[in-house]
Design a protein around this motif. Structure first.
Motif, PDB file in Angstrom:
ATOM      1  N   GLU A 456       0.696  -1.324  -0.062  1.00 24.80           N
ATOM      2  CA  GLU A 456       0.121  -0.032  -0.018  1.00 24.80           C
ATOM      3  C   GLU A 456       0.732   1.107  -0.099  1.00 24.80           C
ATOM      4  O   GLU A 456       0.252   2.456   0.120  1.00 24.80           O
ATOM      5  CB  GLU A 456      -0.937  -0.099   1.239  1.00 24.80           C
ATOM      6  N   GLY A 457       2.028   1.100   0.002  1.00 25.01           N
ATOM      7  CA  GLY A 457       3.098   2.126  -0.009  1.00 25.01           C
ATOM      8  C   GLY A 457       2.968   3.048   1.130  1.00 25.01           C
ATOM      9  O   GLY A 457       3.281   4.234   1.374  1.00 25.01           O
ATOM     10  N   VAL A 458       2.825   2.299   2.425  1.00 25.20           N
ATOM     11  CA  VAL A 458       2.860   2.780   3.904  1.00 25.20           C
ATOM     12  C   VAL A 458       4.062   2.819   4.374  1.00 25.20           C
ATOM     13  O   VAL A 458       4.791   1.932   4.179  1.00 25.20           O
ATOM     14  CB  VAL A 458       1.776   2.044   4.757  1.00 25.20           C
ATOM     15  N   VAL A 459       4.650   3.812   4.994  1.00 30.64           N
ATOM     16  CA  VAL A 459       5.931   3.784   5.360  1.00 30.64           C
ATOM     17  C   VAL A 459       5.723   4.122   7.138  1.00 30.64           C
ATOM     18  O   VAL A 459       6.792   4.025   7.627  1.00 30.64           O
ATOM     19  CB  VAL A 459       6.718   5.100   4.831  1.00 30.64           C
ATOM     20  N   GLU A 460       4.783   4.205   7.635  1.00 30.48           N
ATOM     21  CA  GLU A 460       4.811   4.408   9.128  1.00 30.48           C
ATOM     22  C   GLU A 460       3.513   3.923   9.660  1.00 30.48           C
ATOM     23  O   GLU A 460       2.262   4.152   9.273  1.00 30.48           O
ATOM     24  CB  GLU A 460       4.838   5.864   9.323  1.00 30.48           C
ATOM     25  N   PHE A 461       3.783   3.022  10.485  1.00 37.49           N
ATOM     26  CA  PHE A 461       2.647   2.526  11.293  1.00 37.49           C
ATOM     27  C   PHE A 461       2.750   2.941  12.950  1.00 37.49           C
ATOM     28  O   PHE A 461       4.085   3.202  13.562  1.00 37.49           O
ATOM     29  CB  PHE A 461       2.356   0.964  11.248  1.00 37.49           C
ATOM     30  N   GLU A 462       1.493   3.190  13.520  1.00 39.69           N
ATOM     31  CA  GLU A 462       1.776   3.880  14.806  1.00 39.69           C
ATOM     32  C   GLU A 462       0.404   3.555  15.570  1.00 39.69           C
ATOM     33  O   GLU A 462      -0.754   3.791  15.156  1.00 39.69           O
ATOM     34  CB  GLU A 462       1.901   5.240  14.743  1.00 39.69           C
ATOM     35  N   ALA A 463       0.483   3.022  16.810  1.00 39.99           N
ATOM     36  CA  ALA A 463      -0.406   2.759  17.459  1.00 39.99           C
ATOM     37  C   ALA A 463      -1.161   4.278  17.947  1.00 39.99           C
ATOM     38  O   ALA A 463      -0.681   5.051  17.919  1.00 39.99           O
ATOM     39  CB  ALA A 463      -0.042   2.002  19.037  1.00 39.99           C
ATOM     40  N   GLU A 464      -2.508   3.889  17.999  1.00 45.51           N
ATOM     41  CA  GLU A 464      -3.435   5.007  18.253  1.00 45.51           C
ATOM     42  C   GLU A 464      -3.592   5.284  19.757  1.00 45.51           C
ATOM     43  O   GLU A 464      -3.911   4.155  20.211  1.00 45.51           O
ATOM     44  CB  GLU A 464      -4.842   5.040  17.557  1.00 45.51           C
TER      45      GLU A 464
END
Ligand SMILES: Cc1cc2nc3c(=O)[nH]c(=O)nc-3n(C[C@H](O)[C@H](O)[C@H](O)COP(=O)(O)OP(=O)(O)OC[C@H]3O[C@@H](n4cnc5c(N)ncnc54)[C@H](O)[C@@H]3O)c2cc1C
Length: 548
Positions: A456-464
């Motif tokens: 998906e071209g995602v570069v950052e994941f972060e818990a909300e």
């Protein structure tokens, strides 16, 4: 100074780090494992004390990712010893060519998130620096040994050893006067073995612990063939059981069974099930009265193998619910006290006053020793996570963020620390499960997340923040349903002076936990923000636009 660039840095080369390396390399990622010590294997490398062995059956406490590995490896005993587990780890490392991605004697001292670039910058004890999109903390749950500081400790002229920093050279106990301080799993495992070698052994006990016999035995070729013929089913059973051990809790309440029925059920479990004993009735860990029936049975069993009447009362656990602290799975611990060369020093009755040149002085007397062993446990769950300086958004450190206890979404990530993955840490079943099952579950989930991010071209994941608040609340709610909160233990930080008291692992079981992980992924990783541009760059772009 050169900064080495990889896709993922994994910190720690225990079972978790090695499994992470394998899975992420399979994704085609460049991976670097950083390991503080001079060998791979994690706890199994460090805890080489006599008698060390797993307390989950080896067929279950082993990797499931490779059917070939499963078939070719032959365990010699139901519960493998530390040397055998190290041979297994060595075999895995060689078979899957893992060593070349591991840097030993390299302690990650600082990790700083570069908010603009969306990646982590690491600084290590050997001077090396690393930049990586993803940081996997596989630093272990029981990898920060804790040792008490007694007055005069440095005065002792003999040898002192911590069970979790065991010397690589064999320790010769013959003819020696030995002390073991601590009666958790390590103390219980080493006591019978050292008792057979030493001239005299004194075990210093603060809290008598419950233990269920391992019923360890050699694995016959027939047994091995039988397990291997149905290994997939066995794994399925483990994955779908609450603890990852393959046992389903009994359907009945212990309180519904007659005393005769209970005695029969407990007797059968006692002689075979190890940890599974705690699941014979579904409410043993949920209801005090139900727990009392199991605890009473165990007390009777323990007392029945102790010959010296004056020791029975001291060695039999009374003041906490069975399995509210992690019980041991032992091989002859209590029987060791029947030997003439083994003595119990109850530090509740006669506390340790100081170490002397010759040994240990309690309020009763001075004991003289050649070797003193600290089997005093660990700063569990957070000890190794909070040692390095881990800096997330806006200079916030993990230590600051978790000052009142660890906060995670699904035990995996924490807000303000994007692209940081905590393996088998607080908020996950971790030490309440067969840890191997939890490691594999989580790392396969992470691999799927990274695959999704790439697609998906995602570069950052972060818990909300909202999701992690809800998860912490859920973890606490589940714990309140159990008896875990009724005693001090490493599950709730009470074993470490000054540590915030909060229940850390997820007690909802590996099966329930897997449901949450699956649901989260199916809902597009709900509770995690997935960004195609790092948040800080988005904010910078908006600010620039506004000021233009
Ligand atoms: C004696 C003992 C017996 C156990 N038996 C069982 C069992 O039978 N069944 C079970 O389910 N669980 C058992 N456990 C729990 C055990 O912790 C897990 O099963 C599992 O081995 C943990 O693997 P890991 O890779 O997550 O962590 P670890 O094995 O603890 O490995 C973590 C590694 O990270 C390294 N490290 C830490 N910080 C840094 C840093 N800043 N930089 C670089 N490296 C770092 C450490 O040196 C260590 O090698 C046992 C634990 C102990 C201590």
């Amino acid at each position: 100074m050169t900064i080495n660039e990889v896709d993922v840095v994994v910190v720690g080369a225990g079972f978790g780090g090695l499994r992470s390396l394998y899975a992420l390399r399979q994704l085609g990622k460049t991976v670097q494992v950083l390991e503080a010590s001079d060998g791979v294997g994690g706890v199994w490398y460090h805890n080489g004390y006599p008698g060390a062995r797993c307390d989950v059956e080896s067929y279950d406490y082993s990797y499931s990712f490779s059917p070939e590995l499963e078939q070719e490896w032959v365990w010699s005993e139901r519960y493998a010893t530390q040397p055998e587990i190290m041979r297994y780890i060595g075999h895995v490392v060689e078979r899957f060519d893992l060593l070349r991605h591991i840097r030993l004697q390299c302690r990650m001292e600082e990790a700083r998130y570069d908010e603009q670039a969306g990646c982590w910058l690491l600084r290590c004890s050997d001077g090396s620096q690393w930049r990586a999109r993803h940081l996997v903390l596989a630093v272990g749950q029981l990898s920060a040994p804790k040792a008490p500081q007694y007055p005069g400790q440095s005065r002792f002229a003999g040898q002192t050893i911590h069970s979790a920093v065991w010397p690589k050279q064999p320790v010769d106990f013959s003819g020696k006067r030995v002390a073991i301080i601590g009666t958790g799993s390590s103390g219980m495992q080493m006591t019978p073995v050292i008792a057979r070698q030493a001239a005299h052994l004194t075990v210093f006990q603060r809290t008598p612990n419950y233990s269920v016999p391992a019923a360890n035995a050699p694995v016959s070729p027939e047994e091995d063939a039988r397990v291997k013929a149905h290994y997939r089913q066995r794994r399925e059973q483990a994955w779908n059981s609450p603890t990852g051990l393959g046992f389903m809790p009994g359907k009945k309440s212990a309180l519904q069974a007659t005393p005769e029925e209970r005695a029969q059920v407990y007797e059968a479990a006692w002689n075979r099930l190890g940890f599974g004993f705690a699941l014979t009735y579904f409410d043993i860990l949920l209801n005090q009265a139900a727990n009392d029936t199991a605890a009473e049975f165990i007390r009777h069993k323990i007392a029945s193998v102790i010959d010296k009447p004056e020791l029975r009362d001291k060695l039999v656990p009374k003041n906490h619910a069975f399995a509210a602290r992690r019980p041991s799975v032992d091989s002859g611990y209590f029987q060791a006290f029947n030997r003439d060369n083994v003595e119990l020093a109850d530090v509740r009755e006669f506390p340790i006053v100081e170490f002397t040149e010759k040994g240990i002085r309690t309020t009763a007397k001075e004991h003289e020793f050649d070797i003193i062993i600290f089997a005093t446990g660990f700063d569990a769950f957070t000890g190794s996570l909070l040692k390095p300086e881990i800096v997330g958004r806006q200079g916030l450190t993990l230590r600051q963020k978790w000052a009142a206890g660890p906060v995670t979404h699904l035990g995996i990530g924490t807000s303000d620390f994007p692209n940081l993955f905590v393996l088998v840490g607080p908020g996950s079943p971790s030490l309440l499960s067969n840890v191997m099952v939890s490691i594999e579950e989580q790392i396969d989930w992470l691999a799927a997340l990274i695959r999704h991010m790439d697609a998906e071209g995602v570069v950052e994941f972060e818990a909300e923040p909202e999701a992690e608040r809800a998860w912490v609340e859920h973890v606490n709610e589940r714990a309140k349903e159990t008896l875990y909160l009724t005693t001090d233990s490493y599950y709730n930080g009470a074993e470490v002076k000054g540590k915030t008291r909060v229940f850390m692992p997820y007690s909802g079981g590996v099966r329930g936990y897997r449901r949450f992980l699956r649901q989260c992924a199916e809902q597009g990783y709900s509770g995690f923000a997935l960004r195609k541009v790092p948040l800080a760059s988005q904010v910078a772009a908006v600010t620039e636009q506004a000021s233009a």
